[in-house]
Motif scaffolding. Structure first.
Motif, short mmCIF file in Angstrom:
data_model
loop_
_atom_site.label_atom_id
_atom_site.label_comp_id
_atom_site.label_asym_id
_atom_site.label_seq_id
_atom_site.Cartn_x
_atom_site.Cartn_y
_atom_site.Cartn_z
N ASP A 153 0.96 -1.24 0.17
CA ASP A 153 -0.02 0.01 0.01
C ASP A 153 0.96 1.20 0.13
O ASP A 153 0.47 2.23 -0.68
N ILE A 154 1.99 1.23 0.85
CA ILE A 154 2.80 2.26 0.63
C ILE A 154 3.67 2.75 -0.43
O ILE A 154 3.70 3.75 -1.06
N ARG A 155 3.78 1.38 -1.01
CA ARG A 155 4.68 1.53 -2.31
C ARG A 155 3.70 2.09 -3.46
O ARG A 155 4.17 2.96 -4.29
N ALA A 156 2.44 1.63 -3.39
CA ALA A 156 1.47 2.48 -4.40
C ALA A 156 1.19 3.90 -4.43
O ALA A 156 1.25 4.43 -5.16
N VAL A 157 1.21 4.41 -3.26
CA VAL A 157 1.32 5.80 -2.87
C VAL A 157 2.42 6.48 -3.37
O VAL A 157 2.46 7.49 -4.14
N ALA A 207 -1.04 17.60 -0.35
CA ALA A 207 -2.23 17.33 0.18
C ALA A 207 -2.83 16.00 -0.13
O ALA A 207 -3.49 15.58 0.51
N LYS A 208 -2.85 15.92 -1.49
CA LYS A 208 -3.50 14.72 -1.99
C LYS A 208 -2.74 13.35 -1.32
O LYS A 208 -3.27 12.55 -1.10
N ARG A 209 -1.36 13.38 -1.25
CA ARG A 209 -0.63 12.37 -0.38
C ARG A 209 -0.88 12.06 0.90
O ARG A 209 -1.13 10.87 1.25
N LEU A 210 -1.16 13.37 1.54
CA LEU A 210 -1.41 13.19 2.76
C LEU A 210 -2.83 12.61 3.31
O LEU A 210 -2.88 11.85 4.06
N ALA A 211 -3.72 13.18 2.36
CA ALA A 211 -5.13 12.68 2.45
C ALA A 211 -5.23 11.39 2.26
O ALA A 211 -6.00 10.26 2.90
N GLU A 212 -4.43 10.65 1.39
CA GLU A 212 -4.51 9.39 0.86
C GLU A 212 -3.82 8.41 2.16
O GLU A 212 -4.26 7.29 2.33
N LEU A 213 -2.71 8.86 2.58
CA LEU A 213 -1.89 8.23 3.63
C LEU A 213 -3.02 7.98 5.08
O LEU A 213 -2.99 6.87 5.48
N ARG A 214 -3.67 9.19 5.23
CA ARG A 214 -4.61 9.11 6.33
C ARG A 214 -5.74 8.09 6.30
O ARG A 214 -6.36 7.56 7.01
N ARG A 215 -6.23 8.06 4.74
CA ARG A 215 -7.38 7.36 4.64
C ARG A 215 -6.87 5.72 4.65
O ARG A 215 -7.64 4.96 5.33
N LEU A 216 -5.40 5.47 4.23
CA LEU A 216 -5.10 4.26 4.51
C LEU A 216 -4.85 3.82 5.92
O LEU A 216 -5.30 2.78 6.41
N GLY A 217 -4.46 4.66 6.74
CA GLY A 217 -4.42 4.56 8.12
C GLY A 217 -5.79 4.14 8.76
O GLY A 217 -5.89 3.40 9.64
N ARG A 218 -6.83 5.11 8.39
CA ARG A 218 -8.16 4.79 8.93
C ARG A 218 -8.71 3.55 8.38
O ARG A 218 -9.73 2.97 9.12
N GLU A 219 -8.67 3.40 7.07
CA GLU A 219 -9.75 2.37 6.48
C GLU A 219 -9.02 0.94 6.29
O GLU A 219 -9.73 0.06 5.99
N ASN A 366 2.82 22.94 7.69
CA ASN A 366 3.33 21.54 7.40
C ASN A 366 2.55 20.38 7.99
O ASN A 366 3.19 19.84 8.96
N PRO A 367 1.60 20.06 7.50
CA PRO A 367 0.58 19.22 8.31
C PRO A 367 1.01 17.63 8.28
O PRO A 367 0.81 16.81 8.68
N ASP A 368 2.25 17.45 7.11
CA ASP A 368 2.58 16.22 7.03
C ASP A 368 3.97 16.14 7.79
O ASP A 368 4.94 15.26 7.54
N LYS A 369 4.37 16.99 8.58
CA LYS A 369 5.80 17.14 9.47
C LYS A 369 5.82 15.70 10.01
O LYS A 369 4.82 15.35 10.61
#
Length: 429
Positions: A153-157, A207-219, A366-369
């Motif tokens: 999943d991380i590699r896909a991002v 922002a798109k990358r951060l949103a996708e990572l958070r979605r992965l973490g959540r779902e 820096n929300p992805d710090k």
């Protein structure tokens, strides 16, 4: 310490919050032994405040008794313990005494070689551990780097981001890499010379990358982590150090020194030293390829810290067998299985785990710090960690974090786990 008939200063809010926190944990054993002294402490404070004065010593005794009970309660009550300890300190109880009560299960080491000795030692090991050769080429990492359960999943991002980054680069004949997507203070100097249009495109991609990572973490990651545990005693618990230990918390070292603090915790657990924050920070900066290079390439940063445990100077100074590995896309079960297997073979082994997570500060730029914590365990509901953040309420030893929250923050750090195993030499502690 204040005594006599002086009134209690401040409000009773801290004690109130502590009781609320305890009531939220009624399902845990040991609650009855905690609630009674807490209420006695609260009653004493209320009576003193209502009467406008009274013997502080009696109130203080109630509160100290409550703190002592809290320190023996279930780990899930640590938040309440810290809230109460903060109030006890406010009404005049010695702060160090309160910290000793609350952190009584956390190892502490007073051995602190003088700064000149530490400067020489850390200067040498970080130079030997530098991930950059003199010609600028990356040096090999002596530990093991591997992908974990969520690596796919991380590699896909990464691949998706790389495709879009390439498109932005080709559209303007630019040479852009992932360093241009790092937080503001970590980006290459050349970023400022880019047009506003390109900067806006990069910001949107971040922002798109951060949103996708958070979605992965959540779902995706969260539901898996929900049923995974790291039982007490599986991971070693190091001494607790914090960002800004050696200076003004507003200084640069305190703001970006989370990995510095986590390294010092693990190093302190192995060595028995109390490492100096500035000596470690100066050593890694001075041995980087260029100023602040260690914040530009996070993977190199992690390897730089971990490589210290493979240097000849470290092994000469602290005999034994020390190994490290960096897992990307890790889960809690992998960490628990690895640590348990090591301990079954070598019961005296020390096993530490640093997790890279996303920030929780309100930094809109820096929300992805990145941030780093030292894991100490995980139960059905919470993950426990030494959080070195220099902020009241978040930076604490054995902080507990809801698994759902941890899953999203860990995903922002690519579920990275840095494992350090130390097996003492025969005759060593």
């Amino acid at each position: 310490m204040t005594s006599g008939s002086e009134s209690v200063p401040g409000s009773i809010g801290e004690v109130g919050l502590a009781i609320v926190a305890v009531n939220e944990e009624l399902r845990h054993p040991g609650t009855d032994e905690v609630l009674d002294p807490l209420y006695r402490g609260l009653d004493g404070v209320i009576s003193v405040n209502e009467e406008g004065g009274g013997p502080l010593g009696e109130v203080e005794a109630h509160l100290l008794e409550a703190v002592e009970h809290l320190t023996t309660a279930h780990a899930a009550l640590h938040t309440a313990a810290e809230g109460l300890t903060a109030y006890v300190c406010e009404v005049g109880v010695d702060r160090d005494h309160g910290r000793r009560l609350y952190f009584q299960d956390i190892p502490t080491f007073e051995a602190r070689p003088d700064t000149s000795q530490q400067s020489r030692f850390f200067g040498r090991v970080f130079r030997d551990a530098s991930p950059w050769k003199r010609n600028g080429e990356p040096a090999p990492y002596s530990g093991r780097s591997m992908g974990g359960t969520f690596m796919g999943d991380i590699r896909a991002v990464w691949e998706s981001v790389d495709t879009e980054l390439t498109a932005i680069s080709d559209s303007r004949s630019l040479r852009l890499d992932l360093s241009f997507l790092l937080p503001k203070f970590e980006r290459p100097v050349r970023y400022e010379s880019l047009s506003q249009f390109i900067q806006d495109q990069l910001a949107a991609l971040r922002a798109k990358r951060l949103a996708e990572l958070r979605r992965l973490g959540r779902e995706v990651f969260g539901p898996v982590l929900k049923d995974q545990k790291i039982e007490p005693g599986v991971l070693s618990v190091p001494p607790y150090f914090q960002q800004g230990d050696n200076g003004d918390p507003d200084k640069w070292m305190a703001r970006v020194g989370c990995m510095n603090a986590c390294f010092r915790m693990v190093f302190g657990g192995i060595s028995g030293w109390r490492p100096d924050e500035l000596m470690v920070g100066n050593a890694i900066i001075n041995t980087a390829n260029r100023p602040h290079e260690h914040t530009i390439n996070r993977k190199s940063t992690d390897a730089h810290y971990m490589q210290v445990f493979h240097t000849e100077r470290f092994r000469e100074t602290f005999p034994g067998q020390t190994t490290t590995r960096i897992i990307t896309g890790a889960d809690l079960a992998t960490i628990a299985s690895y640590a348990s297997a090591i301990r079954q073979k070598r019961p005296n082994a020390q096993v530490y785990c640093i997790a890279k997570v996303g920030t929780e500060t309100d930094d809109l730029d820096n929300p992805d710090k990145a941030h780093a914590v030292v894991l100490t365990g995980a139960d059905a509901d919470y993950v426990y960690c030494h959080d070195p953040a220099p902020f009241i309420g978040t930076g604490k030893a054995n902080r507990r974090m809801l698994k759902s929250t941890f899953a999203q923050r860990w995903a922002v750090g690519y579920n990275t786990a840095l494992l350090v195993v130390h097996i003492p030499a025969p005759g060593e502690a």
